[in-house]
Write an enzyme that holds these catalytic residues in place. Structure first.
Site, PDB file in Angstrom:
ATOM      1  N   HIS A 149       0.810  -1.212   0.000  1.00 17.94           N
ATOM      2  CA  HIS A 149       0.000   0.000   0.000  1.00 17.94           C
ATOM      3  C   HIS A 149       0.848   1.269   0.000  1.00 17.94           C
ATOM      4  CE1 HIS A 149      -3.604  -2.349   1.895  1.00 17.94           C
ATOM      5  NE2 HIS A 149      -3.334  -2.734   0.663  1.00 17.94           N
ATOM      6  N   PHE A 397      -1.072  -8.158   4.986  1.00 17.01           N
ATOM      7  CA  PHE A 397       0.272  -7.579   4.884  1.00 17.01           C
ATOM      8  C   PHE A 397       0.306  -6.231   4.160  1.00 17.01           C
ATOM      9  CE2 PHE A 397       0.559 -12.298   4.199  1.00 17.01           C
ATOM     10  CZ  PHE A 397       0.681 -12.605   5.550  1.00 17.01           C
ATOM     11  N   CYS A 398      -0.762  -5.430   4.309  1.00 12.88           N
ATOM     12  CA  CYS A 398      -0.840  -4.129   3.635  1.00 12.88           C
ATOM     13  C   CYS A 398      -0.556  -4.256   2.143  1.00 12.88           C
ATOM     14  CB  CYS A 398       0.111  -3.130   4.284  1.00 12.88           C
ATOM     15  SG  CYS A 398      -0.334  -2.716   5.983  1.00 12.88           S
ATOM     16  N   ALA A 399      -1.030  -5.367   1.592  1.00 12.76           N
ATOM     17  CA  ALA A 399      -0.947  -5.608   0.150  1.00 12.76           C
ATOM     18  C   ALA A 399      -2.222  -6.364  -0.242  1.00 12.76           C
ATOM     19  CB  ALA A 399       0.300  -6.413  -0.198  1.00 12.76           C
TER      20      ALA A 399
END
Length: 476
Positions: A149, A397-399
């Site tokens: 992100h 995982f901020c993805a």
């Protein structure tokens, strides 16, 4: 502590950087094959089943432990801490010299070109937001949906740029082809490609040189998110022909919340300062109409307003020097051995599926994500921690777009980073990530593989419940 900084004989304003008396000037090739000393390697943690065990830190992709060398250097400098720039006092001069020499050390670590700028920020996220802020009006930004992100979202804050999201490629070659096809259709004007060097989800290495060549062939620039690459592999801006690199200190074995954006100076020099304030301005005068006229710096200081994080910056420089002295060749070779241990161990468990874009044989850094059939990933990660003293990460995982693609989910299927909605044992839209690096001993990955096998075979020995979106041991 015996190390004492001293001014050089040539000029009082020039101050030599302090160094720990215990830190070696270099690290031998033989020593480079051993784990580098890190803080926390002897920390004991309690187990819910009773007793204590040495903590196995296997969440390097989020924050790597600080190198002992870095901590020693910081401790040597701490008594001499002072304000930077413009201070007349000895400690201010020393701190200023330390700060600016750290900039040179980071530039050398990254292989910067002579006219590149190194700007110190708070993190990779801050660095990429800075670049998004200085991109010229009308810039077309090309970014793969597979990005963290930090790389995916900053461009959305600009209403005067166009963002084109590219679908997840399934091979390095397809990544280059996808980018070339997207760039071929653009009308002209400034363009920027944003790409990771190594995925924070799969650890897979991306074809950075080829992507840079494709970008430049179509008149675009490229910024490399090296947050996961720089701690594991050498990054050379000039050799790879990259325009900018961004990374964070806390993933590079350096604490204290500092980051770097390094690369071409023109966009940085021509844009309004990222933050307005002291340090960014050269001259401020009152205007007759009551306003002010401001002359901004054209150097990196233009985007470093306020009092900088001197200790964080010095920590990054110390880590850069420590990794260089240790030798990436030995560090990479040893990490490959750890990766093969983990992959081979997980391959022996049929219920485990390792997530990958480019296939099992794709080169990667020490980052692997996986799911376990019949397990909620948060439940599995909680059991690894509570019953084995092993710290991993679970979630998206901020993805989010990438993990959704890897898990073959629908775009609107429920799931949040670190906040599973399914109960323990039920399927949830999240995964488990194990990550390691230069400070990881063999015993930690061996214990991890053994724990995975035991949990899948025998199940958890403790009961768990969901609390505030996290799976935690039920202490009744």
């Amino acid at each position: 502590m015996s190390a004492r900084p001293a001014a050089t004989a040539s000029a009082p304003a020039s101050v030599s950087a302090p160094a720990s008396a215990s830190a070696p000037a270099s690290v031998s090739a033989a020593a480079a094959c051993e784990p580098l000393p890190v803080l926390g390697s002897d920390v004991l943690v309690p187990l819910v089943t009773g007793g204590e065990v040495t903590y196995a830190a296997l969440d390097y992709a989020a924050s790597a432990p600080a190198l002992r060398r870095v901590w020693d250097d910081i401790a040597a400098y701490a008594p001499y801490y002072g304000s930077v720039h413009r201070g007349a006092g000895y400690l201010s001069q020393l701190s200023t010299d330390l700060f600016e020499n750290s900039r040179k050390d980071v530039a050398a670590f990254l292989g910067c070109r002579e006219d590149d700028q190194v700007v110190f920020t708070r993190s990779t996220t801050d660095s990429l937001n800075l670049l998004a802020a200085v991109a010229p009006r009308g810039t077309e930004v090309f970014v793969f949906e597979t990005e963290h992100h930090a790389s995916l979202l900053p461009w959305e804050q600009r209403e005067d740029v166009t963002v084109r999201y590219l679908s997840a490629p399934r091979s390095p070659r397809q990544a280059v082809e996808t980018l070339e096809k997207a760039l071929a259709g653009r009308a002209g004007g400034p363009a920027l490609v944003c790409v990771t060097g190594a995925s924070n989800v799969t650890g897979e290495l991306w074809p950075v040189r080829e992507l840079a060549a494709a970008a430049h062939a179509h008149g675009a620039r490229i910024v490399l998110d090296a947050a996961q690459l720089a701690p594991h592999h050498p990054v050379d801006i000039a050799e790879a022909d990259i325009d900018w690199v961004a990374f964070s200190g806390h993933k590079l074995y350096a604490p204290f919340g500092a980051g770097v954006l390094a690369g071409r100076a023109d966009w940085l020099r021509e844009a309004r300062p990222y933050l307005a304030g002291g340090g960014a301005s050269r001259k401020v005068t009152r205007k007759e109409d009551g306003g002010v006229d401001v002359e901004w710096h054209t150097t990196a200081a233009r985007h470093e307003a306020g009092s900088p994080n001197v200790i964080g910056v010095y920590a990054i420089a110390s880590a850069c020097k420590a990794l260089t002295e240790a030798g990436f060749e030995g560090l990479v070779a040893r990490e490959r051995q750890l990766i093969e241990k983990v992959r081979a161990g997980l391959a022996e468990v049929p219920e485990v599926r390792v997530l990958s874009l480019f296939g099992d044989d794709a080169p990667r850094v020490g980052v692997l994500s996986f799911v376990v059939e019949g397990w909620n990933s948060s439940h599995f990660a909680a059991a690894l921690s509570a019953e084995y003293g092993i710290g991993v990460r679970d979630g998206l995982f901020c993805a989010h777009p990438l993990v959704r693609t890897l898990l073959d989910s629908e775009p609107d299927e429920p799931g949040e980073c670190g906040a599973p909605e399914a109960a323990p044992g039920e399927r949830s839209l999240n995964a488990i990530r194990v990550s390691f690096g230069a400070g990881t001993p063999d015993e930690h990955v061996e214990r991890f593989v053994g724990a995975v096998k035991e949990l899948v075979r025998d199940g958890a020995r403790w009961s768990y419940r969901t609390e505030d979106g996290r799976c935690v041991p039920d202490r009744g």
